[in-house]
Design an enzyme around this catalytic site. Structure first.
Site, PDB file in Angstrom:
ATOM      1  N   ARG A   1     -69.323 -24.037  16.684  1.00 36.64           N
ATOM      2  CA  ARG A   1     -67.976 -23.890  17.273  1.00 36.64           C
ATOM      3  C   ARG A   1     -67.743 -24.876  18.396  1.00 36.64           C
ATOM      4  O   ARG A   1     -68.679 -25.217  19.125  1.00 36.64           O
ATOM      5  CB  ARG A   1     -67.799 -22.497  17.876  1.00 36.64           C
ATOM      6  CG  ARG A   1     -67.879 -21.378  16.887  1.00 36.64           C
ATOM      7  CD  ARG A   1     -67.747 -20.075  17.652  1.00 36.64           C
ATOM      8  NE  ARG A   1     -68.575 -19.061  17.085  1.00 36.64           N
ATOM      9  CZ  ARG A   1     -68.117 -17.948  16.525  1.00 36.64           C
ATOM     10  NH1 ARG A   1     -66.835 -17.724  16.489  1.00 36.64           N
ATOM     11  NH2 ARG A   1     -68.949 -17.076  16.020  1.00 36.64           N
TER      12      ARG A   1
ATOM     13  N   GLY B   1     -57.095 -22.450  18.958  1.00 34.12           N
ATOM     14  CA  GLY B   1     -56.757 -22.942  17.625  1.00 34.12           C
ATOM     15  C   GLY B   1     -56.692 -24.458  17.493  1.00 34.12           C
ATOM     16  O   GLY B   1     -56.355 -24.983  16.440  1.00 34.12           O
TER      17      GLY B   1
ATOM     18  N   ARG C   1     -64.138 -14.800  28.266  1.00 35.46           N
ATOM     19  CA  ARG C   1     -63.420 -15.795  29.084  1.00 35.46           C
ATOM     20  C   ARG C   1     -62.273 -15.068  29.779  1.00 35.46           C
ATOM     21  O   ARG C   1     -61.915 -13.954  29.384  1.00 35.46           O
ATOM     22  CB  ARG C   1     -62.868 -16.927  28.210  1.00 35.46           C
ATOM     23  CG  ARG C   1     -61.894 -16.429  27.166  1.00 35.46           C
ATOM     24  CD  ARG C   1     -61.361 -17.547  26.315  1.00 35.46           C
ATOM     25  NE  ARG C   1     -60.533 -17.013  25.237  1.00 35.46           N
ATOM     26  CZ  ARG C   1     -60.186 -17.667  24.165  1.00 35.46           C
ATOM     27  NH1 ARG C   1     -60.604 -18.898  23.974  1.00 35.46           N
ATOM     28  NH2 ARG C   1     -59.417 -17.124  23.257  1.00 35.46           N
TER      29      ARG C   1
ATOM     30  N   HIS D   1     -24.903 -31.436  35.008  1.00 35.87           N
ATOM     31  CA  HIS D   1     -24.098 -30.524  35.826  1.00 35.87           C
ATOM     32  C   HIS D   1     -24.342 -29.078  35.420  1.00 35.87           C
ATOM     33  O   HIS D   1     -24.618 -28.205  36.243  1.00 35.87           O
ATOM     34  CB  HIS D   1     -22.617 -30.891  35.654  1.00 35.87           C
ATOM     35  CG  HIS D   1     -21.696 -29.965  36.375  1.00 35.87           C
ATOM     36  ND1 HIS D   1     -21.089 -28.895  35.762  1.00 35.87           N
ATOM     37  CD2 HIS D   1     -21.316 -29.929  37.672  1.00 35.87           C
ATOM     38  CE1 HIS D   1     -20.359 -28.251  36.657  1.00 35.87           C
ATOM     39  NE2 HIS D   1     -20.469 -28.862  37.816  1.00 35.87           N
TER      40      HIS D   1
ATOM     41  N   SER E   1     -33.023 -33.722  56.095  1.00 35.90           N
ATOM     42  CA  SER E   1     -33.289 -32.926  54.900  1.00 35.90           C
ATOM     43  C   SER E   1     -33.342 -33.903  53.731  1.00 35.90           C
ATOM     44  O   SER E   1     -32.382 -34.639  53.491  1.00 35.90           O
ATOM     45  CB  SER E   1     -32.186 -31.896  54.683  1.00 35.90           C
ATOM     46  OG  SER E   1     -32.414 -31.223  53.469  1.00 35.90           O
TER      47      SER E   1
ATOM     48  N   TYR F   1     -39.725 -26.857  55.963  1.00 39.72           N
ATOM     49  CA  TYR F   1     -39.255 -25.908  54.945  1.00 39.72           C
ATOM     50  C   TYR F   1     -38.907 -26.631  53.644  1.00 39.72           C
ATOM     51  O   TYR F   1     -38.703 -27.850  53.628  1.00 39.72           O
ATOM     52  CB  TYR F   1     -38.024 -25.135  55.458  1.00 39.72           C
ATOM     53  CG  TYR F   1     -36.774 -25.975  55.613  1.00 39.72           C
ATOM     54  CD1 TYR F   1     -35.924 -26.201  54.533  1.00 39.72           C
ATOM     55  CD2 TYR F   1     -36.445 -26.558  56.834  1.00 39.72           C
ATOM     56  CE1 TYR F   1     -34.786 -26.983  54.671  1.00 39.72           C
ATOM     57  CE2 TYR F   1     -35.309 -27.334  56.981  1.00 39.72           C
ATOM     58  CZ  TYR F   1     -34.483 -27.542  55.886  1.00 39.72           C
ATOM     59  OH  TYR F   1     -33.370 -28.321  56.004  1.00 39.72           O
TER      60      TYR F   1
END
Ligand code: PEP
Ligand code: MG
Length: 878
Positions: A96, A105, A344, A460, A766, A853
């Site tokens: 595996r 998968g 897991r 928009h 800002s 912020y």
């Protein structure tokens, strides 16, 4: 030469659970279980490093490997008591893949390796179960051919189906020994016919073929695609786990299954799983036979094999306690004995993630910081919006971009006016448009969801919908607009037909799919409180209405970082006054219109400042290009002319005057304020009047006036002087004191590079990272949809820079601006209000560069709170 093969079995493992990078997730989990004394079939792991080496050598194994594999194999034989390739007592192997992260998968597995026409007889004699031996053999031929020889499953499934049909049976288990013997014969002939070669019967050759194929599956198309989506690097490689087979298909005291230590959908602390009696692993996953629950029902494992269930229950409890994390396990029961094949950490829904994290803290398993880091911020999106019932059937008509998350159900309308009219009658609607423009805002506001044929993630429709927390699917190219209806995929959809949107996946679904409402109290509330305790960044919101401000506050916003005043101008009640102002040819006329707008804006600001009482509110002065307010069609122009008493020709002339080739780079932002100072003066007056009214009413307010799109200090200097004068006038007139700030957006490269000059006249910065990204890359926000998805899909850009900050380019400008700004004005308040303010990766960056912020749309506030806590905690850990 580094060690290439790590043995595990019988209470001893060469490796351990920490070596995921080297042994892969599966190999590390197996080693750890062995070290814990949990029953695991013996085996060995060939390392991921060897996989990388294999590719470096052009697909050749290093010479040293053969000896190591032989040694590993003989230890497995010793422990398991069989011999690989022997006829008397054959040992069979599973091979595996196992990368360091689970890639479900994506890569390959081979079971029952070591079987051939002689060993199958040995297995039959030894197990006294000839049917089982041949069942295993036919499975092996099929898997090996598919994975190693490249002859697909479908060839073998066709033969199997034909056999079942001939016998008149439905299930594989209904085939008898004779059938299976015949099938193995026809499988072997098929290989010979199709591939012009014999199926390899030498077990040793089979093993090398399988190991090489598992390595190669790391570079299969689907694995490459998966890595690209999750941004996993190619050099990780996969490990290969070679392990003694144990059989869940050897009789009715055998079984195989998968389970979780807690419910992965709800998070409930309850052992949860499925199993099949007399079956091999892939039967559970393949869905041919329906598996049973492991507990709680009459045919559960708990009832059918109580002793094995008890043992399994104890093992899962032990694993969860050991890992301090919900585990996803695979097991096989062979003749009543439990063997573990995998453990897991389990994937889970957002709801489960929050519940598990919070409950594990109260169980004393993990700490608060660990709990915070266990929940991915982006995952919270699932919790903040209504979601579609996952069990409901659905007919997906088309797929667009998942522009704004959540689910919406409503009846189709095709214009914003229709939306308003229908909602007025008490209907729920989905607004379907070619694209949306600011004039659709009233329709968008009342609609449950928005669907557009054009426009990308920053169109928009997308930006406005996210701001409103409204579900939106944009850029759905499979919509065709017909006279009074639309064609979506293969269906004609009429006005009034029901449609469901999934804004989290982009699916457009026919009819009504049931939805579930978000619940923000309980565990979610607890986790958010913890996040607040550990974060340093403040979280504000982008909001333009009292309602959105209140929503954001309920989500934990600590102020407004951006109030876009133009959104208030688009309101249908006032757009005509705005148009009057724009169409005015001289200042007097314009001031008359502005005087009408003043009380309206004052009321707007009062509502917002009040909703955010005690918190700062950054109000940005008008930003958009003026021509956006002028209607486009002749009919609309005529209607407007009639309503405001201006001739159509005058409007047309003014529209011509205002027309711009590149409005995004045109007469917008502070350029409007510089050339028409009366507009900004009116807005500042309205802000300060509102602040004064509220102050008189005893409400504490902190207005912050923000000037957009500044590129040169002189622009800000002038705008600041104007603003200060109006502020002082109002405060003097009203005889009150009210703290206020005047600052700027940093959203042009020149502003960032001259931030030291700009900071001399700014109380705060800002970052407008939408425009800063647009102007740094030179990519129009409005036109990026044509090529940006291609860029991201084909790896030209690692991700969309309008969604997640481009740290090297745009981020560098942010760093420069912060450094220069703070040097010129120590303690300068700095935030960010572009769309990146709600993106967890970008928030990590904003934390690192030391912003005060971030500001994001209301529905992203909790995501930002959690992401800010992650950033702080990760910093502490380093
Ligand atoms: C920006 O540019 O980042 C910003 C917040 O302003 P707008 O999106 O309104 O241009
Ligand atoms: Mg901007």
């Amino acid at each position: 030469m580094a060690k290439e093969v790590y043995f595990f079995g019988a209470g001893h493992a060469d490796g351990d659970g920490k070596q995921k990078e080297l042994l892969g997730g599966k190999g590390a989990g197996l080693a750890e279980m062995v070290n814990l004394g949990i029953p695991v079939p013996a085996g060995f792991t060939i390392t991921t490093e060897l996989c990388t080496e294999y590719f470096r050598n052009g697909g050749r194994f290093p010479d040293s490997l053969e000896k190591e594999v032989k040694r590993g194999l003989s230890r497995v034989e010793e422990v398991m008591g069989g011999q690989f390739g022997s006829v008397e007592n054959p040992l069979l192997l599973s091979v595996r893949s196992g990368a360091r992260v689970s890639m479900p998968g994506m890569m390959d597995t081979i079971l029952n390796l070591g079987l051939n026409e002689r060993t199958v007889e040995g297995l039959a004699r030894r197990t006294k179960n000839r049917r089982f031996a041949f069942d295993s053999y036919r499975r092996f031929i099929e898997m090996y051919s598919d994975v190693v020889l490249g002859l697909g499953h479908e060839h073998f499934e066709a033969l199997l189906d034909a056999k079942k049909k001939k016998k008149g049976v439905r299930l594989d288990t209904e085939l008898d020994l004779n059938d299976l013997e015949e099938l193995t014969g026809s499988f072997l002939s098929l290989v010979k016919k199709e591939l012009k070669q014999e199926f390899p019967s030498d077990p040793w050759l089979q093993l090398w073929g399988a190991v090489g194929a598992v390595f190669k599956s790391w570079n299969s198309r689907r694995a490459i695609e998966y890595r690209r989506i999750h941004q996993y690097p190619e050099h990780w490689g996969t490990a290969v786990n070679v392990q003694a087979m144990v059989f869940g298909n050897r009789g009715n005291d055998c079984a195989t299954g998968v389970a979780f230590t807690r419910d992965p959908a709800t998070g409930e602390k309850k052992f949860f799983g499925e199993y099949l009696v007399n079956a091999q692993g892939e039967d559970v996953v393949a869905g041919i036979r329906t598996p049973h629950s492991i507990n709680g029902t009459a045919n559960s494992l708990e009832k059918v094999m109580p002793a094995a269930y008890r043992e399994l229950f104890q093992i899962q409890e032990r694993l969860e306690r050991h890992y301090r994390e919900m585990q996803d396990i695979e097991f096989t029961i062979q003749n009543g004995k439990v063997w573990m094949l995998q453990t897991r950490s389990g994937k889970r829904t957002a709801h489960a993630a929050v519940r598990i994290a919070v409950e594990m803290v109260s169980e004393g398993l993990i700490t608060e910081p660990e709990a915070i880091l266990r929940v991915a911020p982006a995952q919270l999106d699932q919790l903040l919006h209504p979601t579609l019932d996952p069990n409901a059937p659905k007919e997906v008509l088309a797929n667009g971009l998942p522009a704004s998350p959540g689910a919406a159900v409503g009846r189709v309308v095709l214009t914003a006016d229709e939306a308003q009219e229908w909602v007025g009658r008490g209907e729920k609607v989905i607004l379907v448009r070619q694209e949306t423009s600011p004039e659709d805002i009233h329709g968008m506001h009342v609609a449950e969801g928005i669907l557009t044929a054009r426009g990308g993630m920053t169109s928009h429709a997308a930006v406005v919908a996210r701001g409103m927390g409204k579900c939106c699917v944009s850029g759905c190219t499979e919509i065709e607009f017909l006279a009074d209806q639309v064609q979506i995929g293969n269906r004609q959809v009429r006005k009034g037909d029901w449609l469901t949107l999934n804004g989290s996946t982009g699916e457009v679904i026919w009819g009504r799919v049931p939805t579930t409402k978000p619940d923000l109290s309980g565990d979610f509330g607890i986790l958010m409180k913890w996040a607040d305790k550990y974060r340093r960044l403040k979280i504000r919101t982008n909001a333009d209405t009292p309602h959105d401000s209140a929503v954001a506050r309920s989500f934990g916003a600590e102020g407004i970082g951006l109030c876009r005043t133009e959104h208030m101008f688009f309101d249908p009640d006032r757009i005509d006054i705005v148009r009057e102002m724009i169409l005015a040819q001289e200042r007097g006329e314009r001031e008359k219109a502005l005087a009408k707008l003043l009380p309206i804006q004052r009321a707007d600001f009062k509502g917002i400042l009040k909703a955010m009482e005690g918190f700062p509110v950054t109000i940005r002065l008008l930003d958009p290009p003026l021509h956006e307010f002028i209607p486009k069609t002749d009919r609309e122009l005529e209607d407007l002319a009639r309503r405001i008493g201006v001739s159509v020709s005058k409007i047309k002339v003014q529209a011509e005057v205002l027309h711009e080739a590149n409005p995004m780079l045109g007469h917008r932002g502070c350029r409007l304020g510089v050339t028409y100072p009366e507009i900004y003066r009116m807005q500042v007056e309205a802000i300060m009047e509102a602040a004064a009214d509220l102050t008189c009413e005893g409400v504490t307010v902190y207005p912050e006036i923000m000037i957009p799109l500044v590129g040169h200090v002189e622009e800000l200097k002038r705008m600041r002087e104007e603003a200060e004068q109006v502020c002082q006038d109002v405060l003097n007139r009203r005889k009150i004191k009210c703290p206020y700030l005047v600052g700027t957006m940093i959203e042009l490269p020149r502003a960032a590079l001259t931030a030291d000059e700009i900071a001399t006249v700014a109380d705060f910065f800002s970052f407008g990272t939408n425009d800063l990204t647009q102007t740094t890359f030179g990519i129009s926000r409005d036109d990026a949809a044509g090529f940006l998805p291609f860029y991201v899909d084909h790896g030209v850009f690692p991700k969309n820079p309008f969604v997640s900050i481009d740290v090297q380019g745009v981020g560098e400008l942010v760093r420069i601006a912060i450094e220069k700004g703070r040097k010129a004005r120590p303690g300068l308040k700095i935030g960010i209000c572009g769309e990146h303010g709600g993106d967890p990766d970008s928030i990590q960056f904003f934390h690192e560069v030391g912003l005060h912020y971030v500001s994001c749309s209301p529905y992203r506030v909790p995501i930002a709170r959690l992401a800010a806590a992650h950033a702080s905690l990760k910093e502490k850990a380093n």
